[in-house]
Design a protein around this motif. Structure first.
Motif, PDB file in Angstrom:
ATOM      1  N   SER A   1       0.844  -1.187   0.000  1.00  0.00           N
ATOM      2  CA  SER A   1       0.000   0.000   0.000  1.00  0.00           C
ATOM      3  C   SER A   1       0.878   1.235   0.000  1.00  0.00           C
ATOM      4  CB  SER A   1      -0.916   0.017   1.231  1.00  0.00           C
ATOM      5  OG  SER A   1      -1.563   1.247   1.343  1.00  0.00           O
ATOM      6  N   PHE A   2       0.501   2.245  -0.797  1.00  0.00           N
ATOM      7  CA  PHE A   2       1.316   3.460  -0.850  1.00  0.00           C
ATOM      8  C   PHE A   2       1.229   4.242   0.448  1.00  0.00           C
ATOM      9  CE2 PHE A   2      -2.906   4.761  -2.097  1.00  0.00           C
ATOM     10  CZ  PHE A   2      -3.070   5.995  -1.524  1.00  0.00           C
ATOM     11  N   LEU A   3       0.285   3.877   1.318  1.00  0.00           N
ATOM     12  CA  LEU A   3       0.152   4.556   2.598  1.00  0.00           C
ATOM     13  C   LEU A   3       1.019   3.924   3.680  1.00  0.00           C
ATOM     14  CD1 LEU A   3      -3.698   5.128   2.689  1.00  0.00           C
ATOM     15  CD2 LEU A   3      -1.924   6.840   2.324  1.00  0.00           C
ATOM     16  N   GLU A   4       1.567   2.721   3.402  1.00  0.00           N
ATOM     17  CA  GLU A   4       2.356   2.043   4.419  1.00  0.00           C
ATOM     18  C   GLU A   4       3.703   2.712   4.575  1.00  0.00           C
ATOM     19  OE1 GLU A   4       2.613  -2.017   3.347  1.00  0.00           O
ATOM     20  OE2 GLU A   4       0.769  -2.562   4.356  1.00  0.00           O
TER      21      GLU A   4
ATOM     22  N   LYS B   1      -4.903  10.794   8.826  1.00  0.00           N
ATOM     23  CA  LYS B   1      -5.199  12.054   8.152  1.00  0.00           C
ATOM     24  C   LYS B   1      -4.789  11.994   6.683  1.00  0.00           C
ATOM     25  CE  LYS B   1      -4.968  15.140  12.159  1.00  0.00           C
ATOM     26  NZ  LYS B   1      -4.238  16.277  12.791  1.00  0.00           N
ATOM     27  N   ARG B   2      -3.613  11.392   6.402  1.00  0.00           N
ATOM     28  CA  ARG B   2      -3.169  11.267   5.010  1.00  0.00           C
ATOM     29  C   ARG B   2      -4.128  10.382   4.219  1.00  0.00           C
ATOM     30  NH1 ARG B   2       2.007  10.513   7.321  1.00  0.00           N
ATOM     31  NH2 ARG B   2       1.916   8.277   6.779  1.00  0.00           N
ATOM     32  N   LYS B   3      -4.596   9.322   4.871  1.00  0.00           N
ATOM     33  CA  LYS B   3      -5.523   8.427   4.202  1.00  0.00           C
ATOM     34  C   LYS B   3      -6.833   9.148   3.891  1.00  0.00           C
ATOM     35  CE  LYS B   3      -7.854   3.967   4.759  1.00  0.00           C
ATOM     36  NZ  LYS B   3      -8.042   2.790   5.638  1.00  0.00           N
ATOM     37  N   LYS B   4      -7.306   9.961   4.831  1.00  0.00           N
ATOM     38  CA  LYS B   4      -8.546  10.696   4.620  1.00  0.00           C
ATOM     39  C   LYS B   4      -8.398  11.712   3.499  1.00  0.00           C
ATOM     40  CE  LYS B   4     -12.096  13.174   7.225  1.00  0.00           C
ATOM     41  NZ  LYS B   4     -12.479  13.714   8.565  1.00  0.00           N
ATOM     42  N   MET B   5      -7.258  12.370   3.451  1.00  0.00           N
ATOM     43  CA  MET B   5      -7.002  13.362   2.394  1.00  0.00           C
ATOM     44  C   MET B   5      -6.932  12.693   1.019  1.00  0.00           C
ATOM     45  SD  MET B   5      -4.218  15.852   4.236  1.00  0.00           S
ATOM     46  CE  MET B   5      -4.016  16.813   2.727  1.00  0.00           C
ATOM     47  N   ASN B   6      -6.315  11.511   0.945  1.00  0.00           N
ATOM     48  CA  ASN B   6      -6.236  10.801  -0.332  1.00  0.00           C
ATOM     49  C   ASN B   6      -7.607  10.327  -0.796  1.00  0.00           C
ATOM     50  OD1 ASN B   6      -3.332  10.244  -1.414  1.00  0.00           O
ATOM     51  ND2 ASN B   6      -3.154  10.088   0.797  1.00  0.00           N
ATOM     52  N   LEU B   7      -8.474   9.987   0.159  1.00  0.00           N
ATOM     53  CA  LEU B   7      -9.828   9.590  -0.209  1.00  0.00           C
ATOM     54  C   LEU B   7     -10.582  10.775  -0.783  1.00  0.00           C
ATOM     55  CD1 LEU B   7     -10.793   7.248   2.783  1.00  0.00           C
ATOM     56  CD2 LEU B   7     -10.291   6.584   0.428  1.00  0.00           C
ATOM     57  N   TRP B   8     -10.372  11.955  -0.217  1.00  0.00           N
ATOM     58  CA  TRP B   8     -11.019  13.150  -0.745  1.00  0.00           C
ATOM     59  C   TRP B   8     -10.549  13.462  -2.167  1.00  0.00           C
ATOM     60  CZ3 TRP B   8     -10.439  16.660   4.189  1.00  0.00           C
ATOM     61  CH2 TRP B   8     -11.428  16.276   5.117  1.00  0.00           C
ATOM     62  N   VAL B   9      -9.224  13.279  -2.394  1.00  0.00           N
ATOM     63  CA  VAL B   9      -8.675  13.542  -3.718  1.00  0.00           C
ATOM     64  C   VAL B   9      -9.228  12.558  -4.733  1.00  0.00           C
ATOM     65  CG1 VAL B   9      -6.572  13.580  -5.086  1.00  0.00           C
ATOM     66  CG2 VAL B   9      -6.586  14.560  -2.784  1.00  0.00           C
TER      67      VAL B   9
ATOM     68  N   GLU C   1       0.141   7.285  13.993  1.00  0.00           N
ATOM     69  CA  GLU C   1      -1.101   6.711  13.473  1.00  0.00           C
ATOM     70  C   GLU C   1      -2.103   7.803  13.100  1.00  0.00           C
ATOM     71  OE1 GLU C   1      -1.100   2.375  15.778  1.00  0.00           O
ATOM     72  OE2 GLU C   1      -2.492   3.956  16.397  1.00  0.00           O
ATOM     73  N   VAL C   2      -2.179   8.849  13.900  1.00  0.00           N
ATOM     74  CA  VAL C   2      -3.097   9.948  13.601  1.00  0.00           C
ATOM     75  C   VAL C   2      -2.697  10.628  12.298  1.00  0.00           C
ATOM     76  CG1 VAL C   2      -3.881  12.223  14.351  1.00  0.00           C
ATOM     77  CG2 VAL C   2      -3.779  10.337  15.994  1.00  0.00           C
ATOM     78  N   ARG C   3      -1.401  10.850  12.097  1.00  0.00           N
ATOM     79  CA  ARG C   3      -0.947  11.460  10.846  1.00  0.00           C
ATOM     80  C   ARG C   3      -1.252  10.560   9.653  1.00  0.00           C
ATOM     81  NH1 ARG C   3       3.592  13.459  14.012  1.00  0.00           N
ATOM     82  NH2 ARG C   3       4.836  11.637  13.417  1.00  0.00           N
ATOM     83  N   ARG C   4      -1.077   9.256   9.842  1.00  0.00           N
ATOM     84  CA  ARG C   4      -1.359   8.325   8.746  1.00  0.00           C
ATOM     85  C   ARG C   4      -2.850   8.325   8.407  1.00  0.00           C
ATOM     86  NH1 ARG C   4      -3.184   3.381   8.926  1.00  0.00           N
ATOM     87  NH2 ARG C   4      -2.718   3.124  11.135  1.00  0.00           N
TER      88      ARG C   4
ATOM     89  N   ALA D   1      -5.324   1.460  13.581  1.00  0.00           N
ATOM     90  CA  ALA D   1      -4.618   2.284  14.570  1.00  0.00           C
ATOM     91  C   ALA D   1      -4.732   1.635  15.943  1.00  0.00           C
ATOM     92  CB  ALA D   1      -5.182   3.699  14.584  1.00  0.00           C
ATOM     93  N   SER D   2      -3.860   0.718  16.236  1.00  0.00           N
ATOM     94  CA  SER D   2      -3.913   0.006  17.516  1.00  0.00           C
ATOM     95  C   SER D   2      -3.582   0.913  18.687  1.00  0.00           C
ATOM     96  CB  SER D   2      -2.947  -1.183  17.486  1.00  0.00           C
ATOM     97  OG  SER D   2      -3.299  -2.101  16.479  1.00  0.00           O
ATOM     98  N   ALA D   3      -2.594   1.796  18.510  1.00  0.00           N
ATOM     99  CA  ALA D   3      -2.206   2.685  19.607  1.00  0.00           C
ATOM    100  C   ALA D   3      -3.324   3.654  19.951  1.00  0.00           C
ATOM    101  CB  ALA D   3      -0.936   3.440  19.237  1.00  0.00           C
ATOM    102  N   VAL D   4      -3.984   4.223  18.939  1.00  0.00           N
ATOM    103  CA  VAL D   4      -5.104   5.136  19.182  1.00  0.00           C
ATOM    104  C   VAL D   4      -6.216   4.408  19.935  1.00  0.00           C
ATOM    105  CG1 VAL D   4      -6.906   6.519  18.103  1.00  0.00           C
ATOM    106  CG2 VAL D   4      -4.583   6.579  17.190  1.00  0.00           C
ATOM    107  N   THR D   5      -6.478   3.162  19.552  1.00  0.00           N
ATOM    108  CA  THR D   5      -7.513   2.371  20.219  1.00  0.00           C
ATOM    109  C   THR D   5      -7.173   2.150  21.683  1.00  0.00           C
ATOM    110  OG1 THR D   5      -7.974   1.217  18.135  1.00  0.00           O
ATOM    111  CG2 THR D   5      -8.777   0.194  20.161  1.00  0.00           C
ATOM    112  N   CYS D   6      -5.930   1.771  21.944  1.00  0.00           N
ATOM    113  CA  CYS D   6      -5.508   1.509  23.324  1.00  0.00           C
ATOM    114  C   CYS D   6      -5.551   2.774  24.173  1.00  0.00           C
ATOM    115  CB  CYS D   6      -4.093   0.926  23.333  1.00  0.00           C
ATOM    116  SG  CYS D   6      -3.957  -0.738  22.661  1.00  0.00           S
ATOM    117  N   VAL D   7      -5.056   3.881  23.621  1.00  0.00           N
ATOM    118  CA  VAL D   7      -5.039   5.143  24.373  1.00  0.00           C
ATOM    119  C   VAL D   7      -6.467   5.597  24.681  1.00  0.00           C
ATOM    120  CG1 VAL D   7      -4.504   7.605  24.196  1.00  0.00           C
ATOM    121  CG2 VAL D   7      -2.789   5.896  23.549  1.00  0.00           C
TER     122      VAL D   7
END
Length: 441
Positions: A201-204, A433-441, A428-431, A304-310
């Motif tokens: 994946s280009f997002l990885e 956000k990038r994924k959301k921006m690419n979906l918009w594009v 994970e939050v930055r990733r 996002a495992s870390a976001v889930t745990c936090v």
């Protein structure tokens, strides 16, 4: 845990008056019949858990290098045997604290063979897709076992508490025998293809250097049986292993404090009797089942495992405060707050010890080598088990001052668990956000 629950719930014989002072420590079985009962029970718990934590690292190293069916079956059979030896304490009228420590140490050593082996076996069969949910559902067995243990302890606490150990030992031994007969540790053992652990994946993230080479080039075509197990230090280099290990240290400290001491707290803070205290602690484990499944599902959906745990650990802190303040008001508040607290406390614990461990153990830097899951799982859960050993020990000492202080200790530990994952959470939050921006594009 069974001895802790049993001893804390044994009722005095007729004619013995229980005051508010001795209700928290009264027990008619030496050497737990004095004012130091809480400390002795804490030492007994810690003897098991520290041994479990130490041998967890050893078990992960050995599990990667031998047949998991034999390794796991032998470990469970011996675990059942030493649990049985503990049960003999009642029938043989054994009051030696040294004997109890000896059995706990050996029991902890053999029980450490379980977790690295079972996570590896499940991880060998399931790839990346919906792994969090699958592990969350599978991990419910942990809390079913806790509920069954509480039921067995409550059933025999006033009759013959030795049966609590003997029956549990028989269950574990039977499981070991069935594992020896039927377990298939790896799909390749029966001619099946191994699962896909990663998809391009280009997002990885592209960080991470392959650790497994052949002729100076990564060779993903080797089967797992042909690949060599990685070393302890190579496992530590996998991104995220250290952070999640530290998080589990604090999360498991809280989880095991409640596992070992919640029935005793309920008995001390409510009018509940012996059996009621055992049964009233069950909602916490029910919450653990809910939290494990929920955490796995969210991690699958977000990646996002870390976001889930936090997020869950952030909910756990105020929930523990509310339970300490209002849990004893009525049975309904006790149950509701236990379920929420169990989900928030045990959800991250369940996610880290299963899906996260399997994910890191099959990290793309390993180039498809699945012979790292047991080692990574052992490092993460071994570190967590050190916290699990410290928690009940501290609780045994702190509870002499006030049960409120035990809850403060748990809240601080959960907060520290949040801090350990902040760096990964930011990535994970930055990733996302990038994924959301690419979906918009």
């Amino acid at each position: 845990n069974v001895l802790n629950q049993n001893c804390s719930k044994l009722q005095p014989p007729a004619g013995v008056y229980v005051t508010s002072q001795n209700r928290n420590t009264w027990c008619n079985w030496a050497p737990f019949d004095g004012d130091d009962a809480n400390e002795l029970l804490g030492y007994l718990d810690s003897a098991f858990l520290f041994t479990y934590a130490f041998f967890m690292f050893v078990s992960g190293f050995v599990a990667e290098r031998m047949n998991l069916r034999y390794f796991l079956a032998f470990g469970m059979l011996m675990s059942g045997f030493f649990t049985y030896l503990f049960g003999l304490t009642y029938g043989q009228n054994i009051h030696s604290f040294t004997y109890l420590i000896f059995v706990q140490v050996l029991g902890g050593a053999f029980q450490s063979t379980g977790w690295p082996s079972v996570v590896t076996c499940i991880g060998n069969w399931f790839g990346k897709a919906r792994r969090g949910l699958l592990f969350g559902l599978w991990n419910s067995h942990l809390y079913v076992g806790n509920i069954l243990g509480a039921y067995v302890a409550g059933l025999y606490v006033e009759v013959n508490w030795g049966y609590s150990f003997i029956i549990c030992g028989a269950i574990v031994g039977t499981a070991g025998f069935l594992i020896f007969l039927f377990l298939v540790p790896d799909p390749e053992d029966v001619g099946c293809k191994p699962p896909v652990y990663h998809r391009a994946s280009f997002l990885e993230s592209t960080e991470g250097t392959p650790l497994i080479y052949q002729n100076d080039k990564p060779n993903p075509q080797l089967s797992n049986s042909d690949k060599e197990a990685i070393t302890f230090w190579e496992a530590l280099k996998i991104p995220g292993v250290i952070e999640f290990s530290l998080c589990l240290f604090f999360a498991k400290l809280v989880s095991y404090t409640f596992l070992f001491w919640l029935p005793k707290f309920i008995y001390a803070s409510t009018p509940s009797g012996s059996q009621e205290s055992a049964y009233l602690s069950v909602p916490f484990d029910i919450g653990g089942i809910i939290g494990g499944v929920l955490a796995g599902y969210i991690a699958d959906q977000t990646g996002a495992s870390a976001v889930t745990c936090v997020s869950l650990l952030g909910i756990a802190v105020p929930t523990l405060f509310l339970y300490d303040a209002f849990g004893s008001v009525c049975t309904l508040s006790n149950i509701v707050l236990q379920v929420i607290g169990g989900a928030a406390v045990n959800g991250p614990y369940a996610l880290i010890t299963t899906a996260v461990s399997a994910q890191l153990g099959t990290h793309k830097s390993l180039m498809g080598n699945a012979k790292a899951v047991a080692t990574v799982t052992a490092i993460i859960d071994g570190t967590g088990s050190i916290g699990a050993a410290i928690g009940p020990l501290l609780a045994g000492v702190i509870s002499k001052t006030s049960w409120n202080n035990v809850f403060y200790m748990a809240m601080v530990s959960d907060f520290l668990a949040v801090l350990t994952l902040l760096r990964i959470m930011q990535h994970e939050v930055r990733r996302l956000k990038r994924k959301k921006m690419n979906l918009w594009v």
